[in-house]
Scaffold this active site. Structure first.
Site, PDB file in Angstrom:
ATOM      1  CB  SER A 521     -17.256  82.581  67.189  1.00  0.00           C
ATOM      2  OG  SER A 521     -16.909  81.281  67.602  1.00  0.00           O
ATOM      3  CG  ASN A 648     -17.939  70.374  67.552  1.00  0.00           C
ATOM      4  OD1 ASN A 648     -16.906  69.870  67.977  1.00  0.00           O
ATOM      5  ND2 ASN A 648     -19.098  69.753  67.554  1.00  0.00           N
ATOM      6  CE1 TYR A 649     -18.582  74.731  62.674  1.00  0.00           C
ATOM      7  CE2 TYR A 649     -20.146  73.331  63.829  1.00  0.00           C
ATOM      8  CZ  TYR A 649     -19.343  73.582  62.735  1.00  0.00           C
ATOM      9  OH  TYR A 649     -19.292  72.691  61.714  1.00  0.00           O
ATOM     10  CG  LEU A 650     -21.022  78.667  69.808  1.00  0.00           C
ATOM     11  CD1 LEU A 650     -22.187  78.591  70.777  1.00  0.00           C
ATOM     12  CD2 LEU A 650     -21.219  79.823  68.836  1.00  0.00           C
TER      13      LEU A 650
END
Length: 691
Positions: A521, A648-650
């Site tokens: 992120s 899933n990650y940002l």
DNA sequence: GCGATCACTTAGGAGGTTCTAT
DNA sequence: ATAGAACCTCCTAAGTGATCGC
């Protein structure tokens, strides 16, 4: 590629090295166990000038990790205590906001951006969190009401028509229903690479024979003599026929599917109708593991109602099992989020029916995840200082922990839990790295202290990277590798449990995976800041977004298989480039000619000609450069998957804020499904949101 | 204290659908 | 209009990490 300050090459060979390593492994493991059995005296380990002892190991067969040195209690950490206080003081967000987000409920949208972007966020696993929860739920309680229809069972097997036959040893053979069904699983996969693999064939044949009648077992003894060709062709044709169906027919099929979705695809959770993620039981078939999976080809059995546990609320309408069947169990557990579960027969693990990511329950969890990652932002510098200090610890365990954490932080590696031997493909993460997975280069390509990583990670995706590390890390790695076989663990005194316990002390809710979320992120945010040009048009800004996204995907090593037609379309582009090159060369000659002529004549017209030719050359060169960039871009993107990090990650609020700031419609970044999943973020994040 | 179990997130591929270039 | 690229949805395997129970 140096987006992130280190170079990384994504290599397309995903399976390289697997067979090689698995071969050595088993023998070394045996040797290792022998060694451990005989180790009844404390072993003395040296770190530089200091000595310390390790308890004798009590390793048993399955797991390969030696037991850990007893961990010394750490003194209460400054970060951890101050943060706990901070969180306890904070006022998280109740569910009121959520109710506003859910459009179908017609509630007024909460336009309380300031509130929504306040740094505290929801309370994560803190005692007393219920204090600021509107819908007061006791610790661990996930819902008060849950009602659903149970899973949708895939239709029963439909026998083959009489004229489609199986042949054994060249002769047609009528199979029993059960045997035939399994035969069709294999027949359908005939053009897949799986069926060429020996392990797949053996596993399939073994499981198939188990399900045969004794007469069939008597006849069918070799897979090589089985001819599934006719069955295969039957399914190919059936598929074609379905594709070629007239519009109305297709429409009808779709309506039937929609009806099932409507009936089984939703549940009621605390008064809200929520979409279920996977409401169908998994159909029977042949297990398709990833990479060199030892169980590929095994028979995945049909799930029956008698295998299924139903979870719902006591006072709800309990789902009816299909006619003539009953459930394995009906339970009323509101501390879990699943609606139904069953045990799968290949790995003997549980499978669940759960909610769709668009649901409130999942959305809140997602939000929490990013809030934990945001809290890491405040302490990450302290943690980095800490692990740098620990590189010099006299305890080898701490050193290993510190080096592993450095990798997890810098390279976004996964934690690397232990895996059961022989049950899955041989893949590793950070803590389970073996000596054979890294190579040390004191000097390489003009850089110092280079570590070359080469291993298979999750889903047997290859991780290949050359990284220049800080000197103490390099020295420590040399120490960890000393006198070890290639197949031994690099961090032999480290486990993910030990690492996570340490992290938990540094920050509440901190585990190894949080670093991946955090670094992904923060990278997106930084890259967006660096790359976005406010003067650009929308297309230009979108390009910047995709580049930022790509930087994250590279960091997290998110790969995809190369598109089937890639080579061809690349070739077309290459031909264009070659043609352009030729044009450039010709233009160069033209310039030279014109210059010579001018030298001879000194004539104004000739001078003008020189200028003209030079201009042409310049334009052609620019075109060539552009095409080269395009080719590089295509080449780099061919095996990078952007979707996984996006999903899933940002932190979606970064994206939402960016869109608002630069006037980009959110639909240009998130499709419908993604907008549903990130509804919470779209509603709450203003353009000033900072991760 | 530790392996086993459980719950949940993260992952890439298959296959269908829509878009785009010719 | 059509082929192929790009996108999207579904599927389920493969991870992480907490808890259970001996």
């Amino acid at each position: 590629m140096t987006i992130l300050g280190f170079s990384q090459k994504i290599v397309d060979d995903r399976t390289m090295g697997v067979s090689k390593t698995s071969e050595v492994k088993s023998s070394s493991r045996k040797r290792k166990n022998d060694l451990e059995k005989g180790r009844d005296k404390p072993e003395v380990l040296l770190v530089k000038e200091l000595e310390y002892t390790v308890k004798p190991s009590t390793v048993k067969g399955k797991k390969k990790k030696p037991s850990k040195v007893k961990e010394k209690p750490l003194q209460e950490n400054v970060i951890s205590s101050s943060l706990k206080q901070e969180a306890a003081d904070g006022k998280g967000l109740g569910s009121s906001l959520w109710n506003g987000i859910q459009a179908e409920e017609g509630a007024a949208p909460a336009s309380e951006e300031t509130k929504a972007t306040s740094p505290q966020g929801p309370a994560v696993g803190l005692e007393g969190s219920s204090r600021w929860e509107e819908e007061k739920k006791e610790d661990g309680v996930k819902w008060m009401q849950l009602e659903h229809r149970g899973p949708y069972f895939v239709p029963p097997y439909e026998p083959l028509p009489e004229d489609v036959q199986f042949y054994y040893d060249g002769k047609p053979l009528k199979l029993s229903l059960a045997t035939e069904e399994i035969a069709t699983f294999y027949a359908k996969m005939l053009n897949h690479e799986y069926t060429t693999k020996e392990i797949f064939q053996n596993n399939f044949f073994h499981d198939w024979r188990k399900e045969m009648t004794s007469e069939e077992q008597e006849i069918i003894k070799e897979l090589d003599k089985c001819d599934f060709g006719e069955i295969h062709r039957y399914f190919v044709e059936k598929n074609e026929a379905r594709k070629g169906l007239p519009k109305e027919e297709k429409q009808k099929l779709k309506e039937e599917a929609d009806k099932i979705q409507e009936e089984y695809g939703y549940c009621i959770l605390d008064g809200h109708r929520e979409k279920i993620g996977n409401f169908k039981t998994e159909p029977p078939g042949l297990f398709r593991g990833r990479g060199e999976h030892p169980k590929m080809g095994m028979l995945k059995k049909r799930i029956m109602p008698e295998d299924v546990i139903i979870n719902c609320s006591k006072d709800s309408k309990i789902p009816e099992p299909p006619e003539g069947h009953k459930w394995k169990e009906v339970r009323f557990d509101n501390t879990v989020t699943w609606l139904a579960s069953w045990t799968e027969n290949i790995q003997n693990t549980l499978k669940y029916i759960m909610l769709n990511p668009s649901s409130k329950l999942k959305g809140e969890k997602d939000w929490e995840k990013y809030e934990v990652a945001r809290r890491l932002k405040d302490v990450v510098h302290t943690i980095r200082a800490q692990y740098r200090k620990d590189w010099k610890s006299k305890e080898i365990k701490k050193r290993q922990r510190a080096v592993a954490l450095y990798f997890i932080d810098k390279l976004a590696l996964r934690a690397g839990n232990e895996k059961e031997e022989g049950e899955t493909a041989d893949t590793v993460g950070c803590c389970s790295l073996r000596v054979e997975h890294i190579q040390l280069h004191p000097q390489l390509d003009g850089q110092e202290h280079v570590v070359e990583f080469d291993f298979l990670g999750k889903d047997s995706i290859r991780y290949y990277n050359k990284v220049s590390v800080e000197k103490p890390v390099f020295k420590n790695l040399q120490l960890f590798m000393k006198n070890k076989d290639p197949t031994e663990d690099l961090f032999d005194h480290l486990s993910t449990t030990f690492l996570n316990k340490h992290l938990q002390r540094l920050m509440d809710g901190l585990t190894a995976k949080v670093f991946r979320t955090y670094n992904a992120s923060i990278t997106l945010q930084e890259q967006l800041k660096a790359l976005t040009n406010p003067e650009d048009n929308i297309a230009g800004k979108l390009l910047s977004y995709n580049r930022a996204n790509r930087a994250v995907a590279i960091l997290c090593n998110h790969q995809r298989s190369i598109p089937k037609t890639f080579a061809k379309s690349m070739q077309v582009l290459q031909e264009k480039i070659d043609a352009k090159k030729k044009q450039v060369e010709e233009a160069q000659e033209e310039v030279k000619k014109a210059e010579d002529e001018f030298k001879d004549t000194k004539d104004a017209k000739a001078e003008l000609n020189v200028e003209k030719k030079k201009k042409l050359l310049k334009r052609l060169e620019e075109q060539l450069a552009k095409m080269n960039i395009q080719a590089t871009d295509k080449e780099e993107n061919k095996q990078i998957a952007l979707g996984t990090s996006k999903l899933n990650y940002l932190d979606p609020r970064i994206t939402v804020a960016w869109c608002k700031k630069f006037g980009i419609p959110i639909e240009r970044i998130y499709n419908k499904t993604q907008r549903e999943k990130f509804a919470w973020a779209i509603d709450m994040a203003g353009e000033d949101f900072e991760f």
